[in-house]
Motif scaffolding. Structure first.
Motif, PDB file in Angstrom:
ATOM      1  N   ASP A  14     -36.606 -57.445  21.508  1.00  0.00           N
ATOM      2  CA  ASP A  14     -37.429 -58.476  20.865  1.00  0.00           C
ATOM      3  C   ASP A  14     -36.690 -59.813  20.821  1.00  0.00           C
ATOM      4  N   ALA A  15     -35.388 -59.756  20.526  1.00  0.00           N
ATOM      5  CA  ALA A  15     -34.599 -60.989  20.462  1.00  0.00           C
ATOM      6  C   ALA A  15     -34.532 -61.671  21.821  1.00  0.00           C
ATOM      7  N   LEU A  16     -34.432 -60.895  22.898  1.00  0.00           N
ATOM      8  CA  LEU A  16     -34.392 -61.477  24.241  1.00  0.00           C
ATOM      9  C   LEU A  16     -35.726 -62.103  24.623  1.00  0.00           C
ATOM     10  N   HIS A  17     -36.823 -61.510  24.171  1.00  0.00           N
ATOM     11  CA  HIS A  17     -38.134 -62.125  24.400  1.00  0.00           C
ATOM     12  C   HIS A  17     -38.192 -63.508  23.746  1.00  0.00           C
ATOM     13  N   ASP A  18     -37.658 -63.603  22.516  1.00  0.00           N
ATOM     14  CA  ASP A  18     -37.703 -64.868  21.782  1.00  0.00           C
ATOM     15  C   ASP A  18     -36.669 -65.869  22.291  1.00  0.00           C
ATOM     16  N   ASP A  19     -35.518 -65.351  22.697  1.00  0.00           N
ATOM     17  CA  ASP A  19     -34.414 -66.218  23.107  1.00  0.00           C
ATOM     18  C   ASP A  19     -33.682 -65.573  24.276  1.00  0.00           C
ATOM     19  N   PRO A  20     -34.151 -65.801  25.514  1.00  0.00           N
ATOM     20  CA  PRO A  20     -33.497 -65.189  26.675  1.00  0.00           C
ATOM     21  C   PRO A  20     -32.024 -65.554  26.805  1.00  0.00           C
ATOM     22  N   GLY A  21     -31.605 -66.670  26.211  1.00  0.00           N
ATOM     23  CA  GLY A  21     -30.207 -67.073  26.277  1.00  0.00           C
ATOM     24  C   GLY A  21     -29.257 -66.076  25.650  1.00  0.00           C
ATOM     25  N   LEU A  22     -29.779 -65.207  24.790  1.00  0.00           N
ATOM     26  CA  LEU A  22     -28.930 -64.170  24.189  1.00  0.00           C
ATOM     27  C   LEU A  22     -28.394 -63.197  25.232  1.00  0.00           C
ATOM     28  N   ALA A  23     -28.975 -63.222  26.427  1.00  0.00           N
ATOM     29  CA  ALA A  23     -28.469 -62.347  27.489  1.00  0.00           C
ATOM     30  C   ALA A  23     -27.016 -62.654  27.819  1.00  0.00           C
ATOM     31  N   ASN A  24     -26.583 -63.882  27.532  1.00  0.00           N
ATOM     32  CA  ASN A  24     -25.193 -64.251  27.766  1.00  0.00           C
ATOM     33  C   ASN A  24     -24.273 -63.816  26.635  1.00  0.00           C
ATOM     34  N   GLY A  25     -24.852 -63.220  25.582  1.00  0.00           N
ATOM     35  CA  GLY A  25     -24.051 -62.738  24.474  1.00  0.00           C
ATOM     36  C   GLY A  25     -23.720 -63.817  23.471  1.00  0.00           C
ATOM     37  N   LEU A  26     -22.920 -63.435  22.467  1.00  0.00           N
ATOM     38  CA  LEU A  26     -22.503 -64.376  21.436  1.00  0.00           C
ATOM     39  C   LEU A  26     -21.163 -65.023  21.764  1.00  0.00           C
ATOM     40  N   LEU A  27     -20.376 -64.351  22.578  1.00  0.00           N
ATOM     41  CA  LEU A  27     -19.009 -64.768  22.854  1.00  0.00           C
ATOM     42  C   LEU A  27     -18.832 -65.004  24.343  1.00  0.00           C
ATOM     43  N   PRO A  28     -17.800 -65.727  24.742  1.00  0.00           N
ATOM     44  CA  PRO A  28     -17.531 -65.867  26.175  1.00  0.00           C
ATOM     45  C   PRO A  28     -17.353 -64.492  26.810  1.00  0.00           C
ATOM     46  N   PRO A  29     -17.962 -64.238  27.957  1.00  0.00           N
ATOM     47  CA  PRO A  29     -17.875 -62.911  28.565  1.00  0.00           C
ATOM     48  C   PRO A  29     -16.442 -62.592  28.968  1.00  0.00           C
ATOM     49  N   PRO A  30     -16.001 -61.340  28.790  1.00  0.00           N
ATOM     50  CA  PRO A  30     -14.647 -60.964  29.186  1.00  0.00           C
ATOM     51  C   PRO A  30     -14.504 -60.934  30.702  1.00  0.00           C
ATOM     52  N   ASP A  31     -13.275 -60.974  31.153  1.00  0.00           N
ATOM     53  CA  ASP A  31     -12.981 -60.939  32.576  1.00  0.00           C
ATOM     54  C   ASP A  31     -13.463 -59.612  33.168  1.00  0.00           C
ATOM     55  N   PRO A  32     -14.422 -59.643  34.101  1.00  0.00           N
ATOM     56  CA  PRO A  32     -14.926 -58.388  34.665  1.00  0.00           C
ATOM     57  C   PRO A  32     -13.864 -57.612  35.433  1.00  0.00           C
ATOM     58  N   ALA A  33     -12.814 -58.288  35.894  1.00  0.00           N
ATOM     59  CA  ALA A  33     -11.754 -57.577  36.611  1.00  0.00           C
ATOM     60  C   ALA A  33     -11.021 -56.605  35.693  1.00  0.00           C
ATOM     61  N   THR A  34     -10.990 -56.916  34.407  1.00  0.00           N
ATOM     62  CA  THR A  34     -10.349 -56.039  33.421  1.00  0.00           C
ATOM     63  C   THR A  34     -11.369 -55.197  32.671  1.00  0.00           C
ATOM     64  N   HIS A  35     -12.514 -55.782  32.406  1.00  0.00           N
ATOM     65  CA  HIS A  35     -13.535 -55.105  31.600  1.00  0.00           C
ATOM     66  C   HIS A  35     -14.765 -54.837  32.474  1.00  0.00           C
ATOM     67  N   GLN A  36     -14.582 -53.960  33.463  1.00  0.00           N
ATOM     68  CA  GLN A  36     -15.685 -53.638  34.375  1.00  0.00           C
ATOM     69  C   GLN A  36     -16.896 -53.089  33.632  1.00  0.00           C
ATOM     70  N   PHE A  37     -16.635 -52.290  32.603  1.00  0.00           N
ATOM     71  CA  PHE A  37     -17.753 -51.610  31.955  1.00  0.00           C
ATOM     72  C   PHE A  37     -18.501 -52.519  30.985  1.00  0.00           C
ATOM     73  N   ALA A  38     -17.883 -53.616  30.559  1.00  0.00           N
ATOM     74  CA  ALA A  38     -18.630 -54.635  29.826  1.00  0.00           C
ATOM     75  C   ALA A  38     -19.638 -55.302  30.754  1.00  0.00           C
ATOM     76  N   ALA A  39     -19.230 -55.547  32.007  1.00  0.00           N
ATOM     77  CA  ALA A  39     -20.167 -56.092  32.996  1.00  0.00           C
ATOM     78  C   ALA A  39     -21.286 -55.095  33.272  1.00  0.00           C
ATOM     79  N   LEU A  40     -20.945 -53.819  33.381  1.00  0.00           N
ATOM     80  CA  LEU A  40     -21.968 -52.795  33.619  1.00  0.00           C
ATOM     81  C   LEU A  40     -22.952 -52.745  32.462  1.00  0.00           C
ATOM     82  N   ASN A  41     -22.472 -52.878  31.254  1.00  0.00           N
ATOM     83  CA  ASN A  41     -23.364 -52.898  30.094  1.00  0.00           C
ATOM     84  C   ASN A  41     -24.355 -54.054  30.207  1.00  0.00           C
TER      85      ASN A  41
END
Length: 436
Positions: free
Chosen positions: A111-138
């Motif tokens: 529901d939040a994404l419907h109202d604010d698609p920008g939340l897809a980027n999360g609340l915080l700067p995304p972690p480095d996918p080279a170290t946090h592969q599974f955060a990217a998968l999420n």
């Protein structure tokens, strides 16, 4: 390409349409590309050198399907909390207290994404996918989860209980829950994340939590993992703390065939305080891995890490606790402790407490211990008529309960004490140890 990655690619192409439209779809697609470009961590990945993923590389995981489950049969009983339930990664409205969501700042992620698609980027700067592969998968499967927005000065009278339950349906599924917690200035709340499952479930839960605490906000966060000993759990938690905020993190990793939790905390303001309280229990052939990273970025913040582990049979545990005091973070206080109890000859622990200090006006300490039950304590109990097996069980329980007793919620504390009694050797009939 491994069977696991092929199945995840297939799931990605067949997952439901992205809530929030084309923007969210593009975020998903970019995240999946990042994950596929990097692939699963291997022997040369320093961040994963103690944890191999061979056991899941050959497995096929499907998409979750709607399934009915009785609410009275799952979760922690008699817990006075606002209940939000997901079954096999899918929201279960019949088991949730949906009528009080809005007044407590709770929205479903879809529901939040419907109202604010920008939340897809999360609340915080995304972690480095080279170290946090599974955060990217999420992020590639963004859609199921919860957004919690606490207004300035808001104080929740009851904890939020987020239950993620995995059934044993005969199908191995992969779920990717996402939790976003944004606590406004001087707000206060308790949030309980509970990952649980039916015996025999062999699915994958890849969860990610983001926490953003504004000035003076206070959050008590529980992360309880009691999934089936045949299940697989990959969890990530990222938190930012502003000046004067306080975060207490209780992280208990008690289940899963293979369970890995990555936690990263950024102390960004003077007077920010972080307390990390952890317990992991591994038996049989379990492999449980906990990684914590605390970055002291500004002066006058404090962090306290205390993790304990109990390892039995042929199980293996990993703990890597790191605190970095950066150049501008004078007057920082950073302590960490990791204590481990090995109950068998085949049990193994790899522990790495690490301090990196680039400031000169600090108070920092760290240490780790690995040992067996105290022979003098065993002798003391035996001399007073306590059978040796029972004495061993009591001492092991006392080692673990020291962590559990720090949990502020009594119902949760009692439930986890009972869980420990059921898991630890020589304590099968020791219910009287749990405070009423």
């Amino acid at each position: 390409m491994s069977a696991m990655i092929e199945s995840l690619q297939d799931n990605f192409s067949r997952q439901p349409e992205a809530p929030g439209g084309e923007f969210v779809h593009q975020v998903r697609a970019q995240a999946m590309k990042e994950f596929l470009d990097i692939g699963l961590p291997g022997p040369r990945d320093e961040y994963w050198k103690y944890t191999r993923l061979r056991i899941i590389e050959k497995r096929l995981f499907g998409l979750p399907e709607e399934n009915a489950v009785a609410g009275s049969e799952i979760g922690i009983e008699n817990l006075d909390a606002i209940r939000i339930v997901f079954v096999d990664g899918l929201y279960a409205p019949a088991l949730s207290d949906e009528s009080v969501f809005a007044e407590n700042g709770i929205r479903l992620l879809a529901d939040a994404l419907h109202d604010d698609p920008g939340l897809a980027n999360g609340l915080l700067p995304p972690p480095d996918p080279a170290t946090h592969q599974f955060a990217a998968l999420n992020r590639a499967f963004l859609g199921q989860g919860v957004v919690i927005d606490l207004a300035a000065g808001q104080e929740l009278g009851r904890p939020l209980y987020l239950l993620f339950y995995s059934q044993n349906t005969g199908r191995d599924t992969a779920s990717h829950p996402r939790i976003l917690i944004r606590a406004g200035t001087d707000s206060k709340a308790s949030v309980i994340e509970h990952y649980d499952g039916a015996p025999g479930n062999a699915g994958l839960c890849n969860a990610l939590t983001e926490i953003d605490l504004a000035r003076g906000a206070q959050l008590t966060h529980y992360r309880i993992q009691t999934e089936s000993e045949t299940a697989f759990h990959l969890g990530s938690l990222f938190a930012h703390q502003a000046e004067g905020s306080r975060l207490v993190s209780h992280n208990l990793s008690l289940g899963g065939r293979l369970a890995r939790t990555n936690m990263q905390f950024e102390l960004l303001g003077r007077g920010a305080e972080l307390v990390l309280n952890g317990l992991y229990l591994a038996s049989g052939k379990q492999h449980i891995d906990n990684h914590t990273l605390v970055n002291h970025r500004k002066p006058g913040a404090s962090s306290f890490q205390d993790y304990r582990g109990i390892i039995d049979d042929q199980a293996r545990a990993v703990f890597c606790g790191k605190a970095v005091v950066h150049r501008d973070a004078q007057q920082s206080v950073a302590t960490q402790s990791n204590r481990n109890l090995l109950l068998s000859e085949g049990a193994e622990i790899d522990t790495q407490p690490v301090l990196e200090i680039y400031a000169d006006d600090v108070q920092c300490s760290h240490g780790a211990t690995i040992g067996r039950l105290d022979a003098d304590a065993l002798f003391y109990l035996s001399a007073r008529g306590v059978p040796e097996d029972e004495a061993r069980g009591l001492l092991t329980f006392a080692f673990a309960e020291d962590v559990v007793l720090r949990l502020e919620n009594q119902t949760l504390r009692n439930a986890l004490s009972k869980h420990l009694i059921g898991r630890l050797p020589d304590l099968e009939n020791a219910d009287e140890l749990v405070a009423r």
